[in-house]
Write an enzyme that holds these catalytic residues in place. Structure first.
Site, PDB file in Angstrom:
ATOM      1  N   SER A  19     -18.846  10.670  23.936  1.00 31.84           N
ATOM      2  CA  SER A  19     -18.832   9.203  23.937  1.00 31.84           C
ATOM      3  C   SER A  19     -17.925   8.647  22.831  1.00 31.84           C
ATOM      4  O   SER A  19     -17.899   9.164  21.713  1.00 31.84           O
ATOM      5  CB  SER A  19     -20.253   8.697  23.725  1.00 31.84           C
ATOM      6  OG  SER A  19     -20.264   7.295  23.704  1.00 31.84           O
ATOM      7  N   GLY A  70     -17.887   0.818  14.654  1.00 31.76           N
ATOM      8  CA  GLY A  70     -18.940  -0.202  14.711  1.00 31.76           C
ATOM      9  C   GLY A  70     -19.353  -0.560  16.127  1.00 31.76           C
ATOM     10  O   GLY A  70     -19.703  -1.703  16.414  1.00 31.76           O
ATOM     11  N   LEU A  71     -19.293   0.427  17.010  1.00 38.95           N
ATOM     12  CA  LEU A  71     -19.797   0.256  18.389  1.00 38.95           C
ATOM     13  C   LEU A  71     -19.159  -0.918  19.141  1.00 38.95           C
ATOM     14  O   LEU A  71     -19.855  -1.665  19.841  1.00 38.95           O
ATOM     15  CB  LEU A  71     -21.317   0.091  18.395  1.00 38.95           C
ATOM     16  CG  LEU A  71     -22.177   1.329  18.293  1.00 38.95           C
ATOM     17  CD1 LEU A  71     -23.635   0.993  18.556  1.00 38.95           C
ATOM     18  CD2 LEU A  71     -21.721   2.411  19.269  1.00 38.95           C
ATOM     19  N   ASN A 127     -28.070   6.853  22.781  1.00 34.92           N
ATOM     20  CA  ASN A 127     -27.435   7.011  21.476  1.00 34.92           C
ATOM     21  C   ASN A 127     -28.405   6.524  20.398  1.00 34.92           C
ATOM     22  O   ASN A 127     -28.472   5.342  20.104  1.00 34.92           O
ATOM     23  CB  ASN A 127     -26.125   6.226  21.436  1.00 34.92           C
ATOM     24  CG  ASN A 127     -25.439   6.307  20.093  1.00 34.92           C
ATOM     25  OD1 ASN A 127     -25.920   6.990  19.186  1.00 34.92           O
ATOM     26  ND2 ASN A 127     -24.317   5.615  19.951  1.00 34.92           N
ATOM     27  N   CYS A 130     -25.992   6.426  16.140  1.00 33.74           N
ATOM     28  CA  CYS A 130     -24.731   5.907  15.615  1.00 33.74           C
ATOM     29  C   CYS A 130     -24.920   5.457  14.167  1.00 33.74           C
ATOM     30  O   CYS A 130     -25.769   4.630  13.876  1.00 33.74           O
ATOM     31  CB  CYS A 130     -24.218   4.753  16.453  1.00 33.74           C
ATOM     32  SG  CYS A 130     -22.589   4.277  15.887  1.00 33.74           S
ATOM     33  N   ASN A 190     -24.188  13.608  16.804  1.00 31.64           N
ATOM     34  CA  ASN A 190     -23.213  12.568  16.508  1.00 31.64           C
ATOM     35  C   ASN A 190     -22.464  12.946  15.213  1.00 31.64           C
ATOM     36  O   ASN A 190     -22.594  14.065  14.723  1.00 31.64           O
ATOM     37  CB  ASN A 190     -23.932  11.213  16.360  1.00 31.64           C
ATOM     38  CG  ASN A 190     -23.046  10.067  16.825  1.00 31.64           C
ATOM     39  OD1 ASN A 190     -21.871   9.989  16.451  1.00 31.64           O
ATOM     40  ND2 ASN A 190     -23.585   9.173  17.624  1.00 31.64           N
ATOM     41  N   GLY A 242     -16.558  19.173  16.614  1.00 37.55           N
ATOM     42  CA  GLY A 242     -15.449  20.027  16.182  1.00 37.55           C
ATOM     43  C   GLY A 242     -14.902  20.992  17.212  1.00 37.55           C
ATOM     44  O   GLY A 242     -14.170  21.924  16.850  1.00 37.55           O
ATOM     45  N   GLY A 263     -14.747  15.772  21.696  1.00 37.08           N
ATOM     46  CA  GLY A 263     -14.605  14.427  21.154  1.00 37.08           C
ATOM     47  C   GLY A 263     -13.238  14.164  20.555  1.00 37.08           C
ATOM     48  O   GLY A 263     -12.255  13.902  21.258  1.00 37.08           O
ATOM     49  N   THR A 264     -13.162  14.257  19.238  1.00 36.45           N
ATOM     50  CA  THR A 264     -11.943  13.904  18.492  1.00 36.45           C
ATOM     51  C   THR A 264     -10.688  14.551  19.057  1.00 36.45           C
ATOM     52  O   THR A 264      -9.615  13.936  19.055  1.00 36.45           O
ATOM     53  CB  THR A 264     -12.135  14.326  17.008  1.00 36.45           C
ATOM     54  OG1 THR A 264     -13.284  13.638  16.508  1.00 36.45           O
ATOM     55  CG2 THR A 264     -10.926  13.992  16.170  1.00 36.45           C
TER      56      THR A 264
HETATM   57  C1  FMN Z   1     -13.472   7.198  17.258  1.00 34.22           C
HETATM   58  C2  FMN Z   1     -14.833   7.701  17.615  1.00 34.22           C
HETATM   59  C3  FMN Z   1     -15.725   6.880  18.277  1.00 34.22           C
HETATM   60  C4  FMN Z   1     -17.001   7.335  18.611  1.00 34.22           C
HETATM   61  N1  FMN Z   1     -17.852   6.505  19.279  1.00 34.22           N
HETATM   62  C5  FMN Z   1     -19.073   6.967  19.669  1.00 34.22           C
HETATM   63  C6  FMN Z   1     -19.927   6.160  20.447  1.00 34.22           C
HETATM   64  O1  FMN Z   1     -19.609   5.027  20.828  1.00 34.22           O
HETATM   65  N2  FMN Z   1     -21.146   6.678  20.786  1.00 34.22           N
HETATM   66  C7  FMN Z   1     -21.546   7.941  20.419  1.00 34.22           C
HETATM   67  O2  FMN Z   1     -22.655   8.358  20.765  1.00 34.22           O
HETATM   68  N3  FMN Z   1     -20.721   8.741  19.704  1.00 34.22           N
HETATM   69  C8  FMN Z   1     -19.507   8.292  19.316  1.00 34.22           C
HETATM   70  N4  FMN Z   1     -18.661   9.104  18.618  1.00 34.22           N
HETATM   71  C9  FMN Z   1     -19.094  10.488  18.276  1.00 34.22           C
HETATM   72  C10 FMN Z   1     -18.551  11.506  19.287  1.00 34.22           C
HETATM   73  O3  FMN Z   1     -19.053  11.256  20.581  1.00 34.22           O
HETATM   74  C11 FMN Z   1     -18.911  12.956  18.879  1.00 34.22           C
HETATM   75  O4  FMN Z   1     -20.311  13.124  18.981  1.00 34.22           O
HETATM   76  C12 FMN Z   1     -18.491  13.286  17.465  1.00 34.22           C
HETATM   77  O5  FMN Z   1     -17.210  12.765  17.202  1.00 34.22           O
HETATM   78  C13 FMN Z   1     -18.485  14.800  17.202  1.00 34.22           C
HETATM   79  O6  FMN Z   1     -17.635  15.479  18.085  1.00 34.22           O
HETATM   80  P1  FMN Z   1     -16.097  15.842  17.747  1.00 34.22           P
HETATM   81  O7  FMN Z   1     -16.085  16.520  16.404  1.00 34.22           O
HETATM   82  O8  FMN Z   1     -15.665  16.718  18.871  1.00 34.22           O
HETATM   83  O9  FMN Z   1     -15.368  14.545  17.699  1.00 34.22           O
HETATM   84  C14 FMN Z   1     -17.388   8.661  18.269  1.00 34.22           C
HETATM   85  C15 FMN Z   1     -16.467   9.496  17.603  1.00 34.22           C
HETATM   86  C16 FMN Z   1     -15.212   9.043  17.274  1.00 34.22           C
HETATM   87  C17 FMN Z   1     -14.262   9.980  16.581  1.00 34.22           C
END
Ligand code: FMN
Length: 287
Positions: A19, A70-71, A127, A130, A190, A242, A263-264
């Site tokens: 997400s 900030g959602l 969620n 957050c 998260n 990650g 994600g990232t």
């Molecule tokens: C820019 C950005 C926005 C995100 N927005 C949300 C979100 O709206 N809701 C949520 O549950 N997680 C959000 N996340 C968290 C990601 O879904 C994920 O759980 C977290 O980044 C860890 O995974 P990653 O290391 O692969 O990025 C966000 C992450 C990033 C980097």
């Protein structure tokens, strides 16, 4: 061939997008082949529209990303209107996971019921984690009683859902509470809380001071969380944290995850989830 399922929902493979890193779906059309993915998770939606935080919102670090978005989202009513008029979710040949965040158990149930009624959502992600909504990073899952109340209310709807938890709270205790309350799956986890400072002024870089940290740098901590949660619960775990390669995804399966979410790394390589889905499918076939 092994089946990948959460409650009544089946997935063609165990790879999802995370997400907030894959927009509302349409943004990645043409960049990624959705039909290769187990599912895509949409940006978290809240009961009312949110403009999100004032900039700066993003800072790259070596091997990681700090965010303080900030959602930002259009709010539940606008998304419902789009889904009911023109949103092409059904055109995406993959499972659609909608992430929702309310301010009370009632909000979560009300949102869940409304989105389930569209018939266009395959699974919900609650969620509870957050870290950017409140100053200081307080989250719903800072109180186990909240987790129980929200999860049991949504479980009554008998629609597939996963509960996304924060690594900055008692993730093992909250996982046990969510499973007890009827969760079908857990998303672990998260972002981790982090900070940066402006070297010239010495002030915190982000207005909220604290930001969410993600990307390859968090993988060992995310693996540890999956490992310890997997010792305590039986429901499927969706690993988030990650994951940048098929090898990373395999590591999370070894730690106890049933699904992985990317994600990232979608920002670095928009086709990465598809590449990992192909790689993991191949790995599981050979196994
Ligand atoms: C820019 C950005 C926005 C995100 N927005 C949300 C979100 O709206 N809701 C949520 O549950 N997680 C959000 N996340 C968290 C990601 O879904 C994920 O759980 C977290 O980044 C860890 O995974 P990653 O290391 O692969 O990025 C966000 C992450 C990033 C980097």
């Amino acid at each position: 061939m092994k089946k990948f399922s959460i409650h009544t929902l089946e997935f063609r493979n165990p790879v999802l997008t995370a997400s907030g890193t894959f927009g509302m779906g349409g943004e990645f059309a043409g960049l990624a082949d959705y039909s290769k993915l187990g599912g895509i998770t949409l940006k978290t939606v809240t009961p009312t529209p949110r403009a999100g935080n004032l900039p700066p919102r993003i800072l790259e670090t070596p091997c990681g990303l700090l965010n303080s978005i900030g959602l930002e989202n259009p709010g539940m009513d606008e998304l419902l209107r789009e889904i009911n008029s023109s949103h092409p979710f059904r055109a995406y040949d993959t499972n659609i996971v909608l992430s929702i965040a309310g301010e009370s158990a009632d909000d979560f149930t009300r949102m869940a019921e409304a989105f389930i009624a569209t018939g266009d959502i395959d699974m919900l992600e609650l969620n509870l984690s957050c870290p950017n909504i409140h100053a200081g990073g307080a989250t719903f899952d800072s109180d186990c009683a909240n987790v129980r109340a929200i999860v049991s209310a949504v479980a009554r709807l008998d629609f597939p859902f996963t509960v996304k938890l924060s690594p900055n709270q008692d993730i093992v205790g909250n996982s046990i509470a969510a499973e007890d309350a009827g969760a079908h799956a857990l998303t672990i986890s998260n972002t981790f809380l982090g900070m940066a400072f402006d070297r010239k002024t010495g002030a915190p870089y982000f207005r909220n001071k604290v930001a969410g940290f993600s990307g390859p740098a968090v993988k060992p901590m995310a693996l540890y969380n999956i490992y310890r949660v997997a010792q305590k619960v039986k429901i499927p775990l969706i690993a988030s944290g990650g994951i940048a390669s098929t090898g990373d995804a395999i590591d999370f399966l070894h730690a106890g995850a049933s699904f992985v979410s990317i994600g990232t790394m979608n920002f670095v390589e928009p086709g990465i989830a598809e590449i990992i889905a192909d790689g993991l499918t191949e790995y599981l076939r050979e196994k």
